[in-house]
Scaffold this motif. Sequence first.
Motif, PDB file in Angstrom:
ATOM      1  N   TYR A 102      52.182  49.085  35.820  1.00 44.02           N
ATOM      2  CA  TYR A 102      52.170  50.521  35.540  1.00 44.02           C
ATOM      3  C   TYR A 102      51.402  51.244  36.641  1.00 44.02           C
ATOM      4  CZ  TYR A 102      54.185  49.224  31.159  1.00 44.02           C
ATOM      5  OH  TYR A 102      55.042  48.710  30.216  1.00 44.02           O
ATOM      6  N   ARG A 103      51.963  52.332  37.119  1.00 45.46           N
ATOM      7  CA  ARG A 103      51.395  53.081  38.243  1.00 45.46           C
ATOM      8  C   ARG A 103      50.019  53.661  37.918  1.00 45.46           C
ATOM      9  NH1 ARG A 103      56.836  54.832  38.127  1.00 45.46           N
ATOM     10  NH2 ARG A 103      57.907  54.439  40.082  1.00 45.46           N
ATOM     11  N   MET A 104      49.172  53.646  38.925  1.00 41.81           N
ATOM     12  CA  MET A 104      47.908  54.382  38.883  1.00 41.81           C
ATOM     13  C   MET A 104      48.081  55.738  39.567  1.00 41.81           C
ATOM     14  SD  MET A 104      44.860  51.766  39.822  1.00 41.81           S
ATOM     15  CE  MET A 104      44.058  50.790  38.577  1.00 41.81           C
ATOM     16  N   ASP A 105      49.001  55.759  40.524  1.00 42.18           N
ATOM     17  CA  ASP A 105      49.238  56.982  41.289  1.00 42.18           C
ATOM     18  C   ASP A 105      50.727  57.121  41.577  1.00 42.18           C
ATOM     19  OD1 ASP A 105      49.183  54.763  43.156  1.00 42.18           O
ATOM     20  OD2 ASP A 105      49.012  56.216  44.775  1.00 42.18           O
ATOM     21  N   HIS A 106      51.097  58.292  42.012  1.00 42.91           N
ATOM     22  CA  HIS A 106      52.472  58.552  42.425  1.00 42.91           C
ATOM     23  C   HIS A 106      52.402  59.398  43.681  1.00 42.91           C
ATOM     24  CE1 HIS A 106      56.353  60.774  42.364  1.00 42.91           C
ATOM     25  NE2 HIS A 106      56.789  59.541  42.201  1.00 42.91           N
ATOM     26  N   GLU A 107      52.983  58.878  44.752  1.00 45.68           N
ATOM     27  CA  GLU A 107      52.958  59.549  46.050  1.00 45.68           C
ATOM     28  C   GLU A 107      51.537  59.932  46.460  1.00 45.68           C
ATOM     29  OE1 GLU A 107      55.838  62.720  45.681  1.00 45.68           O
ATOM     30  OE2 GLU A 107      57.508  61.301  45.670  1.00 45.68           O
ATOM     31  N   GLY A 108      50.605  59.005  46.197  1.00 47.08           N
ATOM     32  CA  GLY A 108      49.219  59.196  46.608  1.00 47.08           C
ATOM     33  C   GLY A 108      48.383  60.085  45.704  1.00 47.08           C
ATOM     34  N   ALA A 110      46.636  60.640  42.021  1.00 44.89           N
ATOM     35  CA  ALA A 110      46.211  59.901  40.831  1.00 44.89           C
ATOM     36  C   ALA A 110      46.905  60.423  39.580  1.00 44.89           C
ATOM     37  CB  ALA A 110      44.696  59.991  40.665  1.00 44.89           C
ATOM     38  N   LEU A 111      47.319  59.501  38.722  1.00 44.50           N
ATOM     39  CA  LEU A 111      47.936  59.854  37.452  1.00 44.50           C
ATOM     40  C   LEU A 111      46.918  59.903  36.311  1.00 44.50           C
ATOM     41  CD1 LEU A 111      51.159  57.642  37.707  1.00 44.50           C
ATOM     42  CD2 LEU A 111      50.940  60.106  38.151  1.00 44.50           C
ATOM     43  N   TYR A 112      45.707  59.400  36.577  1.00 46.64           N
ATOM     44  CA  TYR A 112      44.657  59.305  35.554  1.00 46.64           C
ATOM     45  C   TYR A 112      43.339  59.883  36.079  1.00 46.64           C
ATOM     46  CZ  TYR A 112      47.673  55.764  33.359  1.00 46.64           C
ATOM     47  OH  TYR A 112      48.721  55.101  32.777  1.00 46.64           O
ATOM     48  N   TRP A 113      42.548  60.471  35.155  1.00 50.06           N
ATOM     49  CA  TRP A 113      41.188  60.923  35.472  1.00 50.06           C
ATOM     50  C   TRP A 113      40.227  59.748  35.451  1.00 50.06           C
ATOM     51  CZ3 TRP A 113      40.280  65.380  37.575  1.00 50.06           C
ATOM     52  CH2 TRP A 113      41.081  66.468  37.283  1.00 50.06           C
ATOM     53  N   ASP A 114      40.490  58.818  34.564  1.00 49.88           N
ATOM     54  CA  ASP A 114      39.660  57.625  34.427  1.00 49.88           C
ATOM     55  C   ASP A 114      40.605  56.443  34.253  1.00 49.88           C
ATOM     56  OD1 ASP A 114      40.549  58.022  31.806  1.00 49.88           O
ATOM     57  OD2 ASP A 114      38.611  58.621  31.035  1.00 49.88           O
ATOM     58  N   ASP A 115      40.341  55.555  33.324  1.00 49.89           N
ATOM     59  CA  ASP A 115      41.244  54.417  33.158  1.00 49.89           C
ATOM     60  C   ASP A 115      42.375  54.683  32.168  1.00 49.89           C
ATOM     61  OD1 ASP A 115      39.348  54.487  31.100  1.00 49.89           O
ATOM     62  OD2 ASP A 115      39.486  52.336  30.752  1.00 49.89           O
ATOM     63  N   HIS A 116      42.297  55.782  31.373  1.00 51.02           N
ATOM     64  CA  HIS A 116      43.322  56.007  30.368  1.00 51.02           C
ATOM     65  C   HIS A 116      43.604  57.470  29.999  1.00 51.02           C
ATOM     66  CE1 HIS A 116      39.565  55.836  28.112  1.00 51.02           C
ATOM     67  NE2 HIS A 116      40.170  56.506  27.170  1.00 51.02           N
ATOM     68  N   ARG A 120      46.863  66.124  35.381  1.00 49.74           N
ATOM     69  CA  ARG A 120      48.004  67.025  35.242  1.00 49.74           C
ATOM     70  C   ARG A 120      49.267  66.386  35.836  1.00 49.74           C
ATOM     71  NH1 ARG A 120      48.109  73.315  37.200  1.00 49.74           N
ATOM     72  NH2 ARG A 120      49.952  73.856  35.979  1.00 49.74           N
ATOM     73  N   HIS A 121      49.090  65.731  36.967  1.00 47.39           N
ATOM     74  CA  HIS A 121      50.214  65.037  37.605  1.00 47.39           C
ATOM     75  C   HIS A 121      50.719  63.915  36.698  1.00 47.39           C
ATOM     76  CE1 HIS A 121      52.789  64.001  40.954  1.00 47.39           C
ATOM     77  NE2 HIS A 121      52.311  62.775  41.000  1.00 47.39           N
ATOM     78  N   GLY A 122      49.807  63.181  36.074  1.00 51.68           N
ATOM     79  CA  GLY A 122      50.199  62.120  35.147  1.00 51.68           C
ATOM     80  C   GLY A 122      50.919  62.667  33.926  1.00 51.68           C
ATOM     81  N   ALA A 123      50.465  63.810  33.449  1.00 47.92           N
ATOM     82  CA  ALA A 123      51.107  64.426  32.287  1.00 47.92           C
ATOM     83  C   ALA A 123      52.545  64.821  32.599  1.00 47.92           C
ATOM     84  CB  ALA A 123      50.303  65.637  31.832  1.00 47.92           C
ATOM     85  N   SER A 124      52.837  65.122  33.861  1.00 48.81           N
ATOM     86  CA  SER A 124      54.209  65.473  34.219  1.00 48.81           C
ATOM     87  C   SER A 124      55.144  64.278  34.021  1.00 48.81           C
ATOM     88  CB  SER A 124      54.291  65.999  35.649  1.00 48.81           C
ATOM     89  OG  SER A 124      54.071  64.967  36.586  1.00 48.81           O
TER      90      SER A 124
END
Length: 139
Positions: A102-108, A110-116, A120-124
């Motif tokens: 499972y991705r931690m980031d997308h196009e550099g 971060a998808l997460y503020w912490d570990d879970h 905002r990018h992750g919410a997209s």
Amino acid sequence: DPGLNIPQGTLADGLVKTVRSIKSAGVTPYILMEVPNHKVPVPKALLAREVLGTDIHSYICTPSRLADQNWEMKELIPSLTAAGAQVIDVSDHFFDFDSEVYRMDHEGIALYWDDHHLTRHGASFARQSLAPILHPGSR
């Protein structure tokens, strides 16, 4: 409940009863499964990867780790849906089929503020699963 003996007075029992109560009021309750949890705070891992060249693969959530994380809820899904809930799992939108984690980031980014907790990018990423619910009839 279908195939599940839920002990009275437990959190699971209370959740199923709450779903029934909400459904009996004429409202469909939605339950969002937890997003994949990583072993370390994502921003720190991404920084270590970029600045120090650290291999962070062992910290990233795998399908087996996600299964371990969500096993209790997965067992409850038949009872929750029988009670009238719609269960939403957004984890597929975070899965990277090339690396099978499972991705931690997308196009550099971060998808997460912490570990879970999602940024905002992750919410997209999660929004793709929620759009039919939030905007029925739209594309």
